[in-house]
Motif scaffolding. Structure first.
Motif, PDB file in Angstrom:
ATOM      1  N   MET A  33       0.466  -1.195   0.334  1.00 49.23           N
ATOM      2  CA  MET A  33       0.284   0.018   0.338  1.00 49.23           C
ATOM      3  C   MET A  33       0.557   1.029  -0.330  1.00 49.23           C
ATOM      4  O   MET A  33       1.746   1.181   1.268  1.00 49.23           O
ATOM      5  CB  MET A  33      -0.890   0.222   0.984  1.00 49.23           C
ATOM      6  CG  MET A  33      -1.871  -1.030   0.655  1.00 49.23           C
ATOM      7  SD  MET A  33      -3.749  -0.301   0.223  1.00 49.23           S
ATOM      8  CE  MET A  33      -3.872   0.872   0.358  1.00 49.23           C
ATOM      9  N   ALA A  34       0.425   1.664  -0.922  1.00 49.36           N
ATOM     10  CA  ALA A  34       1.392   3.207  -0.968  1.00 49.36           C
ATOM     11  C   ALA A  34      -0.183   4.445  -0.289  1.00 49.36           C
ATOM     12  O   ALA A  34       0.493   5.385   0.011  1.00 49.36           O
ATOM     13  CB  ALA A  34       1.437   3.958  -2.338  1.00 49.36           C
ATOM     14  N   GLY A  35      -1.446   4.241  -0.325  1.00 47.21           N
ATOM     15  CA  GLY A  35      -2.097   4.888   0.679  1.00 47.21           C
ATOM     16  C   GLY A  35      -3.244   4.826  -0.911  1.00 47.21           C
ATOM     17  O   GLY A  35      -3.953   4.223  -0.770  1.00 47.21           O
ATOM     18  N   ALA A  36      -4.194   5.275   0.748  1.00 46.37           N
ATOM     19  CA  ALA A  36      -5.528   5.141   0.843  1.00 46.37           C
ATOM     20  C   ALA A  36      -7.110   6.505   0.394  1.00 46.37           C
ATOM     21  O   ALA A  36      -6.429   6.863   1.067  1.00 46.37           O
ATOM     22  CB  ALA A  36      -6.709   4.208   0.985  1.00 46.37           C
ATOM     23  N   ALA A  91      -9.920  11.770  -8.212  1.00 44.93           N
ATOM     24  CA  ALA A  91      -8.792  12.409  -8.551  1.00 44.93           C
ATOM     25  C   ALA A  91      -7.181  12.457  -7.599  1.00 44.93           C
ATOM     26  O   ALA A  91      -6.134  12.287  -8.793  1.00 44.93           O
ATOM     27  CB  ALA A  91      -8.806  14.357  -8.459  1.00 44.93           C
ATOM     28  N   ASN A  92      -6.985  12.442  -6.309  1.00 39.64           N
ATOM     29  CA  ASN A  92      -6.040  12.571  -5.701  1.00 39.64           C
ATOM     30  C   ASN A  92      -5.505  11.934  -5.412  1.00 39.64           C
ATOM     31  O   ASN A  92      -4.051  10.891  -5.856  1.00 39.64           O
ATOM     32  CB  ASN A  92      -5.834  12.794  -4.336  1.00 39.64           C
ATOM     33  CG  ASN A  92      -6.581  14.593  -3.922  1.00 39.64           C
ATOM     34  OD1 ASN A  92      -6.283  15.560  -4.833  1.00 39.64           O
ATOM     35  ND2 ASN A  92      -6.849  14.982  -2.979  1.00 39.64           N
ATOM     36  N   ALA A  93      -6.157  10.277  -5.909  1.00 39.77           N
ATOM     37  CA  ALA A  93      -5.180   8.691  -5.935  1.00 39.77           C
ATOM     38  C   ALA A  93      -4.713   8.850  -7.476  1.00 39.77           C
ATOM     39  O   ALA A  93      -3.563   8.111  -7.322  1.00 39.77           O
ATOM     40  CB  ALA A  93      -6.422   7.332  -5.814  1.00 39.77           C
ATOM     41  N   ARG A  94      -5.444   9.175  -8.581  1.00 41.26           N
ATOM     42  CA  ARG A  94      -5.004   9.253  -9.959  1.00 41.26           C
ATOM     43  C   ARG A  94      -3.503  10.012  -9.773  1.00 41.26           C
ATOM     44  O   ARG A  94      -2.409   9.654 -10.266  1.00 41.26           O
ATOM     45  CB  ARG A  94      -5.537   9.826 -10.262  1.00 41.26           C
ATOM     46  CG  ARG A  94      -5.037   9.622 -12.257  1.00 41.26           C
ATOM     47  CD  ARG A  94      -5.395   8.488 -12.816  1.00 41.26           C
ATOM     48  NE  ARG A  94      -6.738   7.901 -13.215  1.00 41.26           N
ATOM     49  CZ  ARG A  94      -7.118   6.408 -13.354  1.00 41.26           C
ATOM     50  NH1 ARG A  94      -5.985   6.324 -13.280  1.00 41.26           N
ATOM     51  NH2 ARG A  94      -8.165   5.704 -13.029  1.00 41.26           N
ATOM     52  N   LYS A 154      -9.907  -0.026  -7.814  1.00 39.05           N
ATOM     53  CA  LYS A 154     -11.810   0.819  -7.945  1.00 39.05           C
ATOM     54  C   LYS A 154     -11.730   0.666  -6.141  1.00 39.05           C
ATOM     55  O   LYS A 154     -11.216   0.053  -5.181  1.00 39.05           O
ATOM     56  CB  LYS A 154     -12.536  -0.139  -7.965  1.00 39.05           C
ATOM     57  CG  LYS A 154     -11.835  -0.867  -9.261  1.00 39.05           C
ATOM     58  CD  LYS A 154     -12.976  -1.812  -9.930  1.00 39.05           C
ATOM     59  CE  LYS A 154     -12.939  -2.635 -11.520  1.00 39.05           C
ATOM     60  NZ  LYS A 154     -13.652  -3.414 -11.783  1.00 39.05           N
ATOM     61  N   GLU A 155     -12.296   1.709  -5.930  1.00 36.69           N
ATOM     62  CA  GLU A 155     -13.490   2.485  -5.037  1.00 36.69           C
ATOM     63  C   GLU A 155     -13.924   0.821  -4.035  1.00 36.69           C
ATOM     64  O   GLU A 155     -15.017   0.479  -4.727  1.00 36.69           O
ATOM     65  CB  GLU A 155     -14.582   3.350  -5.205  1.00 36.69           C
ATOM     66  CG  GLU A 155     -15.230   3.754  -3.426  1.00 36.69           C
ATOM     67  CD  GLU A 155     -16.419   4.954  -4.672  1.00 36.69           C
ATOM     68  OE1 GLU A 155     -16.931   5.427  -2.993  1.00 36.69           O
ATOM     69  OE2 GLU A 155     -16.598   5.229  -5.075  1.00 36.69           O
ATOM     70  N   ASN A 156     -12.813   1.004  -2.912  1.00 35.90           N
ATOM     71  CA  ASN A 156     -13.598  -0.056  -1.902  1.00 35.90           C
ATOM     72  C   ASN A 156     -14.657   0.494  -1.174  1.00 35.90           C
ATOM     73  O   ASN A 156     -15.065   0.930  -1.505  1.00 35.90           O
ATOM     74  CB  ASN A 156     -12.200  -0.268  -0.834  1.00 35.90           C
ATOM     75  CG  ASN A 156     -12.314   1.254  -0.032  1.00 35.90           C
ATOM     76  OD1 ASN A 156     -12.450   1.707   0.011  1.00 35.90           O
ATOM     77  ND2 ASN A 156     -11.270   0.982   0.372  1.00 35.90           N
ATOM     78  N   LYS A 157     -14.933  -1.051   0.428  1.00 36.02           N
ATOM     79  CA  LYS A 157     -16.121  -0.732   0.930  1.00 36.02           C
ATOM     80  C   LYS A 157     -16.580   0.092   1.853  1.00 36.02           C
ATOM     81  O   LYS A 157     -17.869   1.517   1.823  1.00 36.02           O
ATOM     82  CB  LYS A 157     -17.221  -1.569   1.329  1.00 36.02           C
ATOM     83  CG  LYS A 157     -15.863  -2.585   2.337  1.00 36.02           C
ATOM     84  CD  LYS A 157     -16.100  -3.438   3.140  1.00 36.02           C
ATOM     85  CE  LYS A 157     -15.082  -4.213   4.175  1.00 36.02           C
ATOM     86  NZ  LYS A 157     -16.127  -5.375   4.293  1.00 36.02           N
ATOM     87  N   HIS A 158     -15.337   0.794   1.677  1.00 33.65           N
ATOM     88  CA  HIS A 158     -14.892   2.135   2.897  1.00 33.65           C
ATOM     89  C   HIS A 158     -14.995   3.640   1.740  1.00 33.65           C
ATOM     90  O   HIS A 158     -14.928   4.090   2.601  1.00 33.65           O
ATOM     91  CB  HIS A 158     -13.454   2.624   3.251  1.00 33.65           C
ATOM     92  CG  HIS A 158     -14.165   0.645   4.677  1.00 33.65           C
ATOM     93  ND1 HIS A 158     -14.625   0.323   5.404  1.00 33.65           N
ATOM     94  CD2 HIS A 158     -12.978  -0.087   4.258  1.00 33.65           C
ATOM     95  CE1 HIS A 158     -14.306  -1.010   5.841  1.00 33.65           C
ATOM     96  NE2 HIS A 158     -13.504  -0.976   4.976  1.00 33.65           N
ATOM     97  N   PHE A 177      -9.983   4.695  -2.147  1.00 37.98           N
ATOM     98  CA  PHE A 177      -9.088   4.029  -3.852  1.00 37.98           C
ATOM     99  C   PHE A 177      -8.107   4.037  -3.443  1.00 37.98           C
ATOM    100  O   PHE A 177      -7.109   4.866  -2.799  1.00 37.98           O
ATOM    101  CB  PHE A 177      -9.700   5.243  -4.563  1.00 37.98           C
ATOM    102  CG  PHE A 177     -10.545   5.699  -5.874  1.00 37.98           C
ATOM    103  CD1 PHE A 177     -11.516   5.385  -6.193  1.00 37.98           C
ATOM    104  CD2 PHE A 177     -11.301   6.955  -4.616  1.00 37.98           C
ATOM    105  CE1 PHE A 177     -12.681   4.900  -6.466  1.00 37.98           C
ATOM    106  CE2 PHE A 177     -12.787   7.129  -5.035  1.00 37.98           C
ATOM    107  CZ  PHE A 177     -13.247   6.558  -6.275  1.00 37.98           C
ATOM    108  N   PRO A 178      -7.838   2.785  -2.915  1.00 37.20           N
ATOM    109  CA  PRO A 178      -6.426   2.085  -2.495  1.00 37.20           C
ATOM    110  C   PRO A 178      -4.768   2.774  -3.962  1.00 37.20           C
ATOM    111  O   PRO A 178      -5.545   2.555  -5.124  1.00 37.20           O
ATOM    112  CB  PRO A 178      -6.409   0.806  -2.231  1.00 37.20           C
ATOM    113  CG  PRO A 178      -7.766   0.473  -2.424  1.00 37.20           C
ATOM    114  CD  PRO A 178      -8.906   1.175  -3.375  1.00 37.20           C
ATOM    115  N   VAL A 179      -4.043   3.332  -3.995  1.00 30.70           N
ATOM    116  CA  VAL A 179      -3.129   3.091  -4.587  1.00 30.70           C
ATOM    117  C   VAL A 179      -1.807   1.992  -4.300  1.00 30.70           C
ATOM    118  O   VAL A 179      -1.189   2.173  -3.323  1.00 30.70           O
ATOM    119  CB  VAL A 179      -2.472   4.174  -4.704  1.00 30.70           C
ATOM    120  CG1 VAL A 179      -1.468   4.343  -4.858  1.00 30.70           C
ATOM    121  CG2 VAL A 179      -3.612   5.468  -4.829  1.00 30.70           C
TER     122      VAL A 179
END
Length: 326
Positions: A256-259, A264-267, A284-288, A291-293
């Motif tokens: 994981m680099a971040g969520a 847009a920030n994830a991109r 893809k967007e998770n249930k929380h 957007f995990p990167v």
């Protein structure tokens, strides 16, 4: 709010649970162990450690609390921050914090946090219900002792009979008793080998029957092969390259680099990692609602751990591994 309850719940599912502004609880899986000296068996388990340098909010704990308490993400973040302040105050005043089912946090002489895990809780879900146990020593059968007793009785009977012959006693009952005991001893010593021979003969009959059945099955298999007069026709399969790529990239171990709540920030983070030379991915967007990167995904835990060490040394010391449900 006792956030240690939610930390404990997450430790069953994740390898790293970060408490923003305080530190992270890490888990490590250990295989089953056997202590031969004490005949003790210990099931597989997860051990917990603490790293006070990992403090950034990855969203995992806050989202879990928000979902469990049916409240907003912002309120959950505030509740965590308030609880962290209480922890720090308690450490300064009392020098120790007890987290139920997790462990004990203390301040050492250098004001660093020292963690002592709770050994009574096993966070490995596959070992649920298993507990350590001690196996009793395997005891030998007491049959040898019975044989020794029979042999001793035989010897006593023989001595008694010889004494009777030497003294030529007029009492015939002792002579008959000696003969009777001697006969019982001989019957016991001979009867056991006969019983063992009977078991061996029955075992041999069963083994011969099994071999006969196996031979019949093998003959049927050999007969069946004669019905195949020509080789089977070749089968041509068409493979969709897009599907192949999807299968190859389905790897359950992610660094994981971040969520990010904003796509847009994830991109942006994803594009930057690509520029830096990483095989980055954006899930893809998770249930929380995040957007995990990822720095990258790997097929095995060993590959992921090797890549994690390199990333922690040169890029991000707080990078952690997310294990996707298989």
């Amino acid at each position: 709010m006792k956030i240690e309850v939610y930390i404990s719940q997450l430790l069953y599912r994740y390898q790293c649970v970060t408490v923003p502004g305080f530190g992270a609880f890490l888990t490590e899986t250990h295989s089953a162990q056997l202590n031969e000296s004490t005949n003790s068996f210990f099931p597989p388990k997860k051990t917990i450690s603490f790293n006070s340098r990992i403090k950034n909010n990855d969203g995992l704990l806050a989202n879990h609390i928000a979902q469990a308490e049916k409240t907003s993400y912002g309120f959950a973040v505030s509740a965590i921050a308030f609880e962290v302040l209480n922890w720090k105050k308690t450490l300064e005043e009392e020098g120790v914090i007890l987290l139920k089912n997790i462990g004990e946090l203390r301040l050492n002489s250098e004001s660093n946090i020292v963690f002592k895990p709770n050994d009574q809780t096993n966070y490995l879900a596959t070992s649920f219900g298993l507990s350590p146990f001690v196996s009793p020593m395997v005891k030998k059968e007491a049959f040898e002792k019975k044989i020794e007793k029979i042999a001793a009785k035989e010897k006593d009977a023989v001595l008694l009979y010889e004494n009777e012959e030497e003294t030529k006693s007029s009492n015939p009952f002792l002579r008959y008793a000696a003969i009777l005991v001697l006969g019982l001893g001989i019957t016991g010593s001979i009867g056991y080998p006969l019983y063992q021979n009977q078991i061996d003969n029955q075992t041999l009959v069963v083994e011969q029957a099994v071999q006969a059945v196996q031979k019949k099955v093998q003959n049927k298999i050999q007969e069946a092969t004669f019905f195949i007069k020509s080789p089977l026709p070749a089968v041509t399969l068409s493979v969709d390259s897009a599907k192949v790529e999807t299968v190859e990239t389905t790897m359950p171990y992610h660094i994981m680099a971040g969520a990010f709540r904003s796509e847009a920030n994830a991109r942006k983070a994803y594009n930057q990692l690509i520029k830096d030379g990483f095989k980055a991915r954006m899930l893809k967007e998770n249930k929380h609602g995040l957007f995990p990167v990822l720095y990258g995904s790997y097929a095995t835990m060993k590959e992921a751990e090797q890549a994690q060490k390199e990333i922690q040394k040169g890029e991000n010391p707080q990078a952690w591994i997310l294990v996707e449900n298989l």
